[in-house]
Design an enzyme around this catalytic site. Sequence first.
Site, PDB file in Angstrom:
ATOM      1  CG  HIS A   1      -0.078  -0.101   2.587  1.00 42.00           C
ATOM      2  ND1 HIS A   1       0.328  -1.175   3.160  1.00 42.00           N
ATOM      3  CD2 HIS A   1       0.567   0.967   3.085  1.00 42.00           C
ATOM      4  CE1 HIS A   1       1.054  -0.644   4.160  1.00 42.00           C
ATOM      5  NE2 HIS A   1       1.342   0.565   4.151  1.00 42.00           N
TER       6      HIS A   1
ATOM      7  CG  HIS B   1       7.445   4.564   1.396  1.00 42.94           C
ATOM      8  ND1 HIS B   1       7.061   5.765   1.821  1.00 42.94           N
ATOM      9  CD2 HIS B   1       7.296   3.538   2.115  1.00 42.94           C
ATOM     10  CE1 HIS B   1       6.750   5.387   3.006  1.00 42.94           C
ATOM     11  NE2 HIS B   1       6.634   4.003   3.182  1.00 42.94           N
TER      12      HIS B   1
HETATM   13  O1  3AM Z   1       3.504   2.739   4.609  1.00 43.95           O
HETATM   14  P1  3AM Z   1       4.631   1.996   5.334  1.00 43.95           P
HETATM   15  O2  3AM Z   1       4.359   0.148   5.412  1.00 43.95           O
HETATM   16  O3  3AM Z   1       6.047   2.182   4.952  1.00 43.95           O
HETATM   17  O4  3AM Z   1       5.764   2.259   9.106  1.00 43.95           O
HETATM   18  C1  3AM Z   1       4.326   2.371   9.036  1.00 43.95           C
HETATM   19  C2  3AM Z   1       3.703   1.860   7.904  1.00 43.95           C
HETATM   20  O5  3AM Z   1       4.452   2.426   6.870  1.00 43.95           O
HETATM   21  C3  3AM Z   1       3.778   3.734   9.463  1.00 43.95           C
HETATM   22  O6  3AM Z   1       2.506   3.506   8.738  1.00 43.95           O
HETATM   23  C4  3AM Z   1       2.181   2.649   7.976  1.00 43.95           C
HETATM   24  C5  3AM Z   1       1.425   1.671   8.264  1.00 43.95           C
HETATM   25  O7  3AM Z   1       1.615   1.025   9.659  1.00 43.95           O
HETATM   26  N1  3AM Z   1       4.053   4.114  10.730  1.00 43.95           N
HETATM   27  C6  3AM Z   1       3.980   3.433  11.713  1.00 43.95           C
HETATM   28  N2  3AM Z   1       4.240   4.281  12.777  1.00 43.95           N
HETATM   29  C7  3AM Z   1       4.148   5.560  12.219  1.00 43.95           C
HETATM   30  C8  3AM Z   1       4.369   6.886  12.750  1.00 43.95           C
HETATM   31  N3  3AM Z   1       4.286   6.902  14.119  1.00 43.95           N
HETATM   32  C9  3AM Z   1       4.086   5.575  10.842  1.00 43.95           C
HETATM   33  N4  3AM Z   1       4.258   6.627   9.909  1.00 43.95           N
HETATM   34  C10 3AM Z   1       4.195   7.862  10.642  1.00 43.95           C
HETATM   35  N5  3AM Z   1       4.344   8.122  11.823  1.00 43.95           N
END
Ligand code: 3AM
Length: 184
Positions: A39, A124
């Site tokens: 995603h 990304h």
């Molecule tokens: O889209 P991706 O998979 O890269 O790393 C987490 C994941 O990113 C990110 O949100 C997405 C869904 O879980 N994530 C987790 N904690 C976060 C935070 N505190 C975060 N993004 C921003 N701030």
Amino acid sequence: MRTFIALDLPPDFADDAAALARRLSASMEGRFLPRDTYHLTLAFLGDVDEAQLAAATDALEAACTGASPVPLRSDGLGKFGRASDATLWLGIAPAPELEQLAARLRVELRDRDVPFDAKPLKAHLTLARRARIPHVGLPHLAFPQDDEAVDVTLYKSTLDRAGAIYQPLHTVRFGTVRSEGEDS
Ligand code: 3AM
């Protein structure tokens, strides 16, 4: 409940990204994510209560009303963190439709007092976590064919020892926004 809002990928793009990830997994250690979890995060909300969840759903609907399909064009590989323990991702090239959608979503969330991480968008798709990126060159890689994304989903994310489990709660397809119970 831990939540985030993300752009979903058309199946062909996800298939191509999974093929790319398979090639990469032959060259490095890492926890490669299942294709079905791919995603593009537009807004990470974190923990929300029931009222905020309802408001986030409204914000999602509002942000997608009249939105244009988002062009998906690969923009190379990148990493967050150290090469020895990285989050490995496929970058998506900046596009006005994407910037506009993310900006509208953030305005709609803010208007409803729904909390979210306000870091600037870095478009990304995460392919692997805890990756050990080698210093030697990677094999020849085929990147996904250009495509368009038209679905945005509010996800529940449950942290598990094996990684996060994502459960779709509400999806909006641009241009065909329809609430439950409405006649088709
Ligand atoms: O889209 P991706 O998979 O890269 O790393 C987490 C994941 O990113 C990110 O949100 C997405 C869904 O879980 N994530 C987790 N904690 C976060 C935070 N505190 C975060 N993004 C921003 N701030």
